[in-house]
Design a protein around this motif. Structure first.
Motif, mmCIF file in Angstrom:
data_model
loop_
_atom_site.group_PDB
_atom_site.id
_atom_site.type_symbol
_atom_site.label_atom_id
_atom_site.label_comp_id
_atom_site.label_asym_id
_atom_site.label_seq_id
_atom_site.Cartn_x
_atom_site.Cartn_y
_atom_site.Cartn_z
ATOM 1 N N SER A 67 2.800 12.098 -12.735
ATOM 2 C CA SER A 67 3.802 11.226 -13.344
ATOM 3 C C SER A 67 5.231 11.778 -13.237
ATOM 4 O O SER A 67 6.180 11.023 -13.419
ATOM 5 C CB SER A 67 3.451 10.960 -14.801
ATOM 6 O OG SER A 67 3.461 12.164 -15.531
ATOM 7 N N THR A 68 5.395 13.063 -12.942
ATOM 8 C CA THR A 68 6.740 13.639 -12.861
ATOM 9 C C THR A 68 7.170 13.967 -11.436
ATOM 10 O O THR A 68 8.264 14.463 -11.231
ATOM 11 C CB THR A 68 6.837 14.927 -13.713
ATOM 12 O OG1 THR A 68 5.923 15.902 -13.191
ATOM 13 C CG2 THR A 68 6.525 14.651 -15.173
ATOM 14 N N LEU A 69 6.324 13.683 -10.450
ATOM 15 C CA LEU A 69 6.620 14.003 -9.054
ATOM 16 C C LEU A 69 7.805 13.180 -8.555
ATOM 17 O O LEU A 69 7.768 11.949 -8.568
ATOM 18 C CB LEU A 69 5.380 13.703 -8.193
ATOM 19 C CG LEU A 69 5.483 13.992 -6.708
ATOM 20 C CD1 LEU A 69 5.664 15.496 -6.476
ATOM 21 C CD2 LEU A 69 4.240 13.489 -5.987
ATOM 22 N N PRO A 70 8.890 13.846 -8.100
ATOM 23 C CA PRO A 70 10.036 13.091 -7.592
ATOM 24 C C PRO A 70 9.753 12.510 -6.200
ATOM 25 O O PRO A 70 8.920 13.030 -5.459
ATOM 26 C CB PRO A 70 11.152 14.146 -7.531
ATOM 27 C CG PRO A 70 10.464 15.442 -7.449
ATOM 28 C CD PRO A 70 9.130 15.283 -8.118
ATOM 29 N N GLN A 71 10.467 11.441 -5.873
ATOM 30 C CA GLN A 71 10.333 10.845 -4.549
ATOM 31 C C GLN A 71 10.772 11.845 -3.484
ATOM 32 O O GLN A 71 11.688 12.643 -3.701
ATOM 33 C CB GLN A 71 11.207 9.603 -4.428
ATOM 34 C CG GLN A 71 10.549 8.345 -4.882
ATOM 35 C CD GLN A 71 11.412 7.143 -4.545
ATOM 36 O OE1 GLN A 71 12.633 7.185 -4.666
ATOM 37 N NE2 GLN A 71 10.768 6.078 -4.131
ATOM 38 N N ASN A 72 10.119 11.791 -2.344
ATOM 39 C CA ASN A 72 10.448 12.619 -1.178
ATOM 40 C C ASN A 72 10.382 14.120 -1.442
ATOM 41 O O ASN A 72 11.081 14.899 -0.802
ATOM 42 C CB ASN A 72 11.820 12.231 -0.604
ATOM 43 C CG ASN A 72 11.830 10.806 -0.107
ATOM 44 O OD1 ASN A 72 10.881 10.371 0.545
ATOM 45 N ND2 ASN A 72 12.874 10.076 -0.433
ATOM 46 N N GLY A 110 4.066 7.263 1.109
ATOM 47 C CA GLY A 110 3.600 6.047 0.461
ATOM 48 C C GLY A 110 2.532 6.361 -0.562
ATOM 49 O O GLY A 110 2.462 7.479 -1.084
ATOM 50 N N ARG A 111 1.679 5.375 -0.819
ATOM 51 C CA ARG A 111 0.648 5.519 -1.856
ATOM 52 C C ARG A 111 -0.616 6.150 -1.274
ATOM 53 O O ARG A 111 -1.281 5.598 -0.419
ATOM 54 C CB ARG A 111 0.307 4.168 -2.452
ATOM 55 C CG ARG A 111 -0.687 4.298 -3.616
ATOM 56 C CD ARG A 111 -1.076 2.974 -4.182
ATOM 57 N NE ARG A 111 -1.972 2.326 -3.236
ATOM 58 C CZ ARG A 111 -2.182 1.028 -3.170
ATOM 59 N NH1 ARG A 111 -1.552 0.226 -3.978
ATOM 60 N NH2 ARG A 111 -3.012 0.526 -2.291
ATOM 61 N N TRP A 112 -0.945 7.337 -1.791
ATOM 62 C CA TRP A 112 -2.191 8.019 -1.467
ATOM 63 C C TRP A 112 -3.154 7.737 -2.607
ATOM 64 O O TRP A 112 -2.780 7.819 -3.771
ATOM 65 C CB TRP A 112 -1.957 9.524 -1.344
ATOM 66 C CG TRP A 112 -1.196 9.906 -0.117
ATOM 67 C CD1 TRP A 112 0.128 9.703 0.125
ATOM 68 C CD2 TRP A 112 -1.717 10.562 1.033
ATOM 69 N NE1 TRP A 112 0.465 10.189 1.355
ATOM 70 C CE2 TRP A 112 -0.657 10.731 1.937
ATOM 71 C CE3 TRP A 112 -2.977 11.026 1.394
ATOM 72 C CZ2 TRP A 112 -0.821 11.325 3.177
ATOM 73 C CZ3 TRP A 112 -3.134 11.636 2.617
ATOM 74 C CH2 TRP A 112 -2.074 11.772 3.499
ATOM 75 N N THR A 113 -4.399 7.421 -2.276
ATOM 76 C CA THR A 113 -5.404 7.142 -3.299
ATOM 77 C C THR A 113 -6.459 8.229 -3.255
ATOM 78 O O THR A 113 -6.983 8.564 -2.186
ATOM 79 C CB THR A 113 -6.061 5.765 -3.072
ATOM 80 O OG1 THR A 113 -5.029 4.772 -3.123
ATOM 81 C CG2 THR A 113 -7.100 5.469 -4.151
ATOM 82 N N MET A 126 -7.091 7.687 -8.647
ATOM 83 C CA MET A 126 -5.683 7.730 -9.021
ATOM 84 C C MET A 126 -4.860 7.486 -7.766
ATOM 85 O O MET A 126 -5.331 7.720 -6.656
ATOM 86 C CB MET A 126 -5.307 9.066 -9.657
ATOM 87 C CG MET A 126 -5.306 10.229 -8.695
ATOM 88 S SD MET A 126 -4.913 11.839 -9.449
ATOM 89 C CE MET A 126 -3.597 11.452 -10.528
ATOM 90 N N ASN A 127 -3.651 7.002 -7.965
ATOM 91 C CA ASN A 127 -2.719 6.821 -6.867
ATOM 92 C C ASN A 127 -1.564 7.787 -7.037
ATOM 93 O O ASN A 127 -1.061 7.979 -8.149
ATOM 94 C CB ASN A 127 -2.171 5.395 -6.859
ATOM 95 C CG ASN A 127 -3.237 4.380 -6.518
ATOM 96 O OD1 ASN A 127 -4.002 4.570 -5.583
ATOM 97 N ND2 ASN A 127 -3.291 3.305 -7.281
ATOM 98 N N LEU A 128 -1.174 8.402 -5.931
ATOM 99 C CA LEU A 128 -0.011 9.291 -5.918
ATOM 100 C C LEU A 128 1.001 8.746 -4.927
ATOM 101 O O LEU A 128 0.649 8.462 -3.778
ATOM 102 C CB LEU A 128 -0.409 10.692 -5.444
ATOM 103 C CG LEU A 128 -1.027 11.656 -6.409
ATOM 104 C CD1 LEU A 128 -1.398 12.952 -5.697
ATOM 105 C CD2 LEU A 128 -0.107 11.953 -7.558
ATOM 106 N N MET A 129 2.225 8.617 -5.357
ATOM 107 C CA MET A 129 3.293 8.207 -4.450
ATOM 108 C C MET A 129 3.890 9.464 -3.822
ATOM 109 O O MET A 129 4.509 10.268 -4.505
ATOM 110 C CB MET A 129 4.369 7.408 -5.193
ATOM 111 C CG MET A 129 3.887 6.040 -5.662
ATOM 112 S SD MET A 129 3.249 4.991 -4.347
ATOM 113 C CE MET A 129 4.740 4.643 -3.421
ATOM 114 N N ILE A 130 3.625 9.622 -2.542
ATOM 115 C CA ILE A 130 4.083 10.814 -1.818
ATOM 116 C C ILE A 130 4.994 10.360 -0.690
ATOM 117 O O ILE A 130 4.719 9.436 0.009
ATOM 118 C CB ILE A 130 2.879 11.603 -1.270
ATOM 119 C CG1 ILE A 130 2.058 12.136 -2.433
ATOM 120 C CG2 ILE A 130 3.336 12.715 -0.349
ATOM 121 C CD1 ILE A 130 0.811 12.880 -2.033
#
Length: 134
Positions: free
Chosen positions: A54-59, A115-118, A130-134
């Motif tokens: 939940s705290t992972l910044p974009q890019n 993008g979205r990793w599942t 869970m989905n992670l936006m990486i």
């Protein structure tokens, strides 16, 4: 009391007893699965920073992702199957693995695939994703 009324009363009590015994004889197997991620990323000065999903910044410049899976009882999901799906290909696992004794699994995503990793974890009829936006 009429015979018919006595039979109905007796059958009603018998049915109540059967239902009670049936609920006592079935063990409670339902466990919820907790799933979280610890993401190691490289900071602006080259230092390693740990983020949650939940705290992972974009890019973020990700070094590794550690998935932690456990049951609602606190017991780790040891030996669970881990499936990781990359962005753009949700039907085919990018990687497969098995969680360790502590319910943990570590991987390094392909940073060229943003993008979205599942991440899906399964074991003995229990699963979570869970989905992670990486």
């Amino acid at each position: 009391m009429r015979l018919e009324a006595r039979v109905k009363r007796h059958l009603g009590r018998s049915l109540d007893l059967i239902l009670l015994l049936g609920t006592l004889a079935v063990p409670a197997l339902a466990h919820e699965v907790g799933l979280r991620a610890l993401v190691q990323a490289r900071g602006a000065r080259g230092e390693s920073i740990t983020y949650s999903e939940s705290t992972l910044p974009q890019n973020a410049q990700i070094i590794s992702v550690e998935i932690i899976a456990d049951y609602s009882t606190g017991e780790p999901m040891a030996g669970a199957q881990v499936l990781i799906f990359a962005p753009g290909n949700p039907g085919v696992p990018w990687r497969r693995g098995t969680s360790d004794r502590q319910g943990r699994y570590r991987f390094t995503p392909d940073l060229s695939r943003r993008g979205r990793w599942t991440i899906r974890v399964e074991d003995a009829g229990h699963s979570s994703f869970m989905n992670l936006m990486i």
